[in-house]
Design a protein around this motif. Structure first.
Motif, mmCIF file in Angstrom:
data_model
loop_
_atom_site.group_PDB
_atom_site.id
_atom_site.type_symbol
_atom_site.label_atom_id
_atom_site.label_comp_id
_atom_site.label_asym_id
_atom_site.label_seq_id
_atom_site.Cartn_x
_atom_site.Cartn_y
_atom_site.Cartn_z
ATOM 1 N N SER A 98 -17.139 -9.109 10.564
ATOM 2 C CA SER A 98 -15.914 -8.325 10.446
ATOM 3 C C SER A 98 -15.329 -8.415 9.040
ATOM 4 O O SER A 98 -14.868 -7.415 8.479
ATOM 5 C CB SER A 98 -14.894 -8.818 11.475
ATOM 6 N N LEU A 99 -15.367 -9.596 8.457
ATOM 7 C CA LEU A 99 -14.862 -9.777 7.091
ATOM 8 C C LEU A 99 -15.707 -9.000 6.078
ATOM 9 O O LEU A 99 -15.175 -8.422 5.127
ATOM 10 C CB LEU A 99 -14.832 -11.264 6.734
ATOM 11 N N VAL A 100 -17.018 -8.971 6.300
ATOM 12 C CA VAL A 100 -17.904 -8.193 5.430
ATOM 13 C C VAL A 100 -17.548 -6.714 5.524
ATOM 14 O O VAL A 100 -17.382 -6.033 4.506
ATOM 15 C CB VAL A 100 -19.390 -8.421 5.789
ATOM 16 N N VAL A 101 -17.419 -6.200 6.736
ATOM 17 C CA VAL A 101 -17.099 -4.784 6.946
ATOM 18 C C VAL A 101 -15.775 -4.428 6.271
ATOM 19 O O VAL A 101 -15.668 -3.417 5.564
ATOM 20 C CB VAL A 101 -17.058 -4.450 8.457
ATOM 21 N N LYS A 102 -14.768 -5.259 6.454
ATOM 22 C CA LYS A 102 -13.452 -5.006 5.850
ATOM 23 C C LYS A 102 -13.504 -5.092 4.332
ATOM 24 O O LYS A 102 -12.875 -4.286 3.639
ATOM 25 C CB LYS A 102 -12.420 -5.993 6.397
ATOM 26 N N THR A 103 -14.236 -6.050 3.807
ATOM 27 C CA THR A 103 -14.327 -6.196 2.345
ATOM 28 C C THR A 103 -15.011 -4.993 1.724
ATOM 29 O O THR A 103 -14.539 -4.456 0.709
ATOM 30 C CB THR A 103 -15.058 -7.503 1.981
ATOM 31 N N VAL A 104 -16.092 -4.530 2.320
ATOM 32 C CA VAL A 104 -16.804 -3.360 1.797
ATOM 33 C C VAL A 104 -15.895 -2.132 1.796
ATOM 34 O O VAL A 104 -15.970 -1.291 0.902
ATOM 35 C CB VAL A 104 -18.094 -3.097 2.611
ATOM 36 N N ALA A 105 -14.984 -2.039 2.756
ATOM 37 C CA ALA A 105 -14.098 -0.878 2.889
ATOM 38 C C ALA A 105 -12.778 -1.029 2.127
ATOM 39 O O ALA A 105 -11.913 -0.163 2.222
ATOM 40 C CB ALA A 105 -13.800 -0.634 4.366
ATOM 41 N N THR A 106 -12.619 -2.095 1.358
ATOM 42 C CA THR A 106 -11.372 -2.319 0.630
ATOM 43 C C THR A 106 -11.284 -1.415 -0.597
ATOM 44 O O THR A 106 -12.229 -1.309 -1.379
ATOM 45 C CB THR A 106 -11.254 -3.803 0.198
ATOM 46 N N ARG A 107 -10.127 -0.790 -0.738
ATOM 47 C CA ARG A 107 -9.868 0.060 -1.909
ATOM 48 C C ARG A 107 -9.600 -0.832 -3.118
ATOM 49 O O ARG A 107 -8.863 -1.804 -3.028
ATOM 50 C CB ARG A 107 -8.686 0.987 -1.675
ATOM 51 N N LEU A 108 -10.191 -0.485 -4.240
ATOM 52 C CA LEU A 108 -10.032 -1.267 -5.459
ATOM 53 C C LEU A 108 -8.690 -1.019 -6.144
ATOM 54 O O LEU A 108 -8.247 -1.833 -6.938
ATOM 55 C CB LEU A 108 -11.168 -0.947 -6.436
ATOM 56 N N ASP A 109 -8.049 0.085 -5.818
ATOM 57 C CA ASP A 109 -6.780 0.396 -6.476
ATOM 58 C C ASP A 109 -5.567 -0.131 -5.713
ATOM 59 O O ASP A 109 -4.552 -0.472 -6.321
ATOM 60 C CB ASP A 109 -6.649 1.902 -6.725
ATOM 61 N N THR A 110 -5.659 -0.246 -4.392
ATOM 62 C CA THR A 110 -4.494 -0.654 -3.603
ATOM 63 C C THR A 110 -4.726 -1.899 -2.760
ATOM 64 O O THR A 110 -3.765 -2.515 -2.311
ATOM 65 C CB THR A 110 -4.067 0.476 -2.636
ATOM 66 N N GLY A 111 -5.970 -2.243 -2.489
ATOM 67 C CA GLY A 111 -6.271 -3.366 -1.613
ATOM 68 C C GLY A 111 -6.260 -3.000 -0.141
ATOM 69 O O GLY A 111 -6.553 -3.829 0.715
ATOM 70 N N ALA A 112 -5.924 -1.753 0.166
ATOM 71 C CA ALA A 112 -5.914 -1.292 1.553
ATOM 72 C C ALA A 112 -7.351 -1.147 2.051
ATOM 73 O O ALA A 112 -8.272 -0.915 1.273
ATOM 74 C CB ALA A 112 -5.190 0.041 1.666
ATOM 75 N N ILE A 113 -7.525 -1.288 3.351
ATOM 76 C CA ILE A 113 -8.842 -1.098 3.957
ATOM 77 C C ILE A 113 -8.933 0.335 4.444
ATOM 78 O O ILE A 113 -8.085 0.804 5.192
ATOM 79 C CB ILE A 113 -9.066 -2.100 5.106
ATOM 80 N N ASP A 114 -9.957 1.027 3.981
ATOM 81 C CA ASP A 114 -10.150 2.438 4.316
ATOM 82 C C ASP A 114 -11.610 2.628 4.736
ATOM 83 O O ASP A 114 -12.487 2.800 3.900
ATOM 84 C CB ASP A 114 -9.814 3.308 3.113
ATOM 85 N N TYR A 115 -11.841 2.575 6.043
ATOM 86 C CA TYR A 115 -13.207 2.629 6.571
ATOM 87 C C TYR A 115 -13.894 3.968 6.307
ATOM 88 O O TYR A 115 -15.120 4.034 6.279
ATOM 89 C CB TYR A 115 -13.216 2.363 8.083
ATOM 90 N N ASN A 116 -13.141 5.018 6.092
ATOM 91 C CA ASN A 116 -13.722 6.349 5.923
ATOM 92 C C ASN A 116 -13.927 6.753 4.478
ATOM 93 O O ASN A 116 -14.587 7.744 4.204
ATOM 94 C CB ASN A 116 -12.847 7.399 6.617
ATOM 95 N N ALA A 117 -13.353 6.017 3.558
ATOM 96 C CA ALA A 117 -13.403 6.414 2.151
ATOM 97 C C ALA A 117 -14.781 6.181 1.547
ATOM 98 O O ALA A 117 -15.493 5.257 1.909
ATOM 99 C CB ALA A 117 -12.352 5.657 1.358
ATOM 100 N N ARG A 118 -15.120 7.030 0.628
ATOM 101 C CA ARG A 118 -16.323 6.891 -0.188
ATOM 102 C C ARG A 118 -15.876 7.160 -1.622
ATOM 103 O O ARG A 118 -14.828 7.706 -1.873
ATOM 104 C CB ARG A 118 -17.391 7.922 0.217
ATOM 105 N N GLY A 119 -16.693 6.771 -2.562
ATOM 106 C CA GLY A 119 -16.362 7.049 -3.951
ATOM 107 C C GLY A 119 -16.168 5.780 -4.760
ATOM 108 O O GLY A 119 -16.344 4.668 -4.259
ATOM 109 N N PRO A 120 -15.778 5.956 -6.004
ATOM 110 C CA PRO A 120 -15.770 4.832 -6.939
ATOM 111 C C PRO A 120 -14.637 3.820 -6.759
ATOM 112 O O PRO A 120 -14.683 2.762 -7.355
ATOM 113 C CB PRO A 120 -15.669 5.514 -8.298
ATOM 114 N N LEU A 121 -13.640 4.116 -5.961
ATOM 115 C CA LEU A 121 -12.516 3.187 -5.833
ATOM 116 C C LEU A 121 -12.578 2.326 -4.576
ATOM 117 O O LEU A 121 -11.556 1.849 -4.091
ATOM 118 C CB LEU A 121 -11.191 3.945 -5.903
#
Length: 155
Positions: free
Chosen positions: A57-80
């Motif tokens: 679960s921690l791996v999944v959440k870390t991979v989905a963390t936004r680099l600009d805000t620290g929010a977890i966004d499971y659907n996001a793709r892209g450089p941030l």
């Protein structure tokens, strides 16, 4: 690009007649970046699964963390998203994440602290770049440049 020198299917062992290992995780086995982070964060040669029941679960959440805000966004793709950095060779990923302002907000760091950072630093030089080719490297470099440009532009 795959960090593990061998495919995910090669990690684990049979215990009491049942195979135990990362390939049995539905959340990791079909996602290259999650597998990269899991392999970087844990020695699957030493044990077939992490002792921490929250590890996946921690791996999944870390991979989905936004680099600009620290929010977890499971659907996001892209450089941030941390996911984009896991397309870099492992030592480069570690170097970027180690000095990134978001480090202490990452779920794996919050749960495991500096021991996680030490682990990924040590393991990054064991990692392979299996499955990589020139196209992947160019794409990864472009993604890294976009991430760095966004960080520099941040007030």
């Amino acid at each position: 690009m795959r960090y593990s020198p061998r495919p995910i299917e090669d990690y684990g062992r049979v215990i009491r007649g049942k195979f135990i290992g990362p390939r049995t995780s539905l959340l990791i086995k079909e996602d290259a970046e999650r597998w990269n982070l899991a392999f970087l964060s844990f020695d699957y040669d030493a044990r077939p699964v992490p002792q921490n029941p929250q590890f996946t679960s921690l791996v999944v959440k870390t991979v989905a963390t936004r680099l600009d805000t620290g929010a977890i966004d499971y659907n996001a793709r892209g450089p941030l998203i941390v996911r984009s950095l896991l397309k870099l060779p492992a030592p480069q990923f570690v170097k970027v994440i180690e000095f990134h302002s978001i480090l202490t907000q990452l779920p794996l760091y919050r749960a495991l602290g500096n021991s996680w950072l030490t682990t990924i630093k040590e393991r990054s030089y064991l990692c392979a770049t299996a499955g990589s080719d020139v196209e992947d490297d160019v794409e990864s470099l472009a993604m890294a440049q976009q991430v760095l440009a966004a960080i520099i532009a941040k007030p």
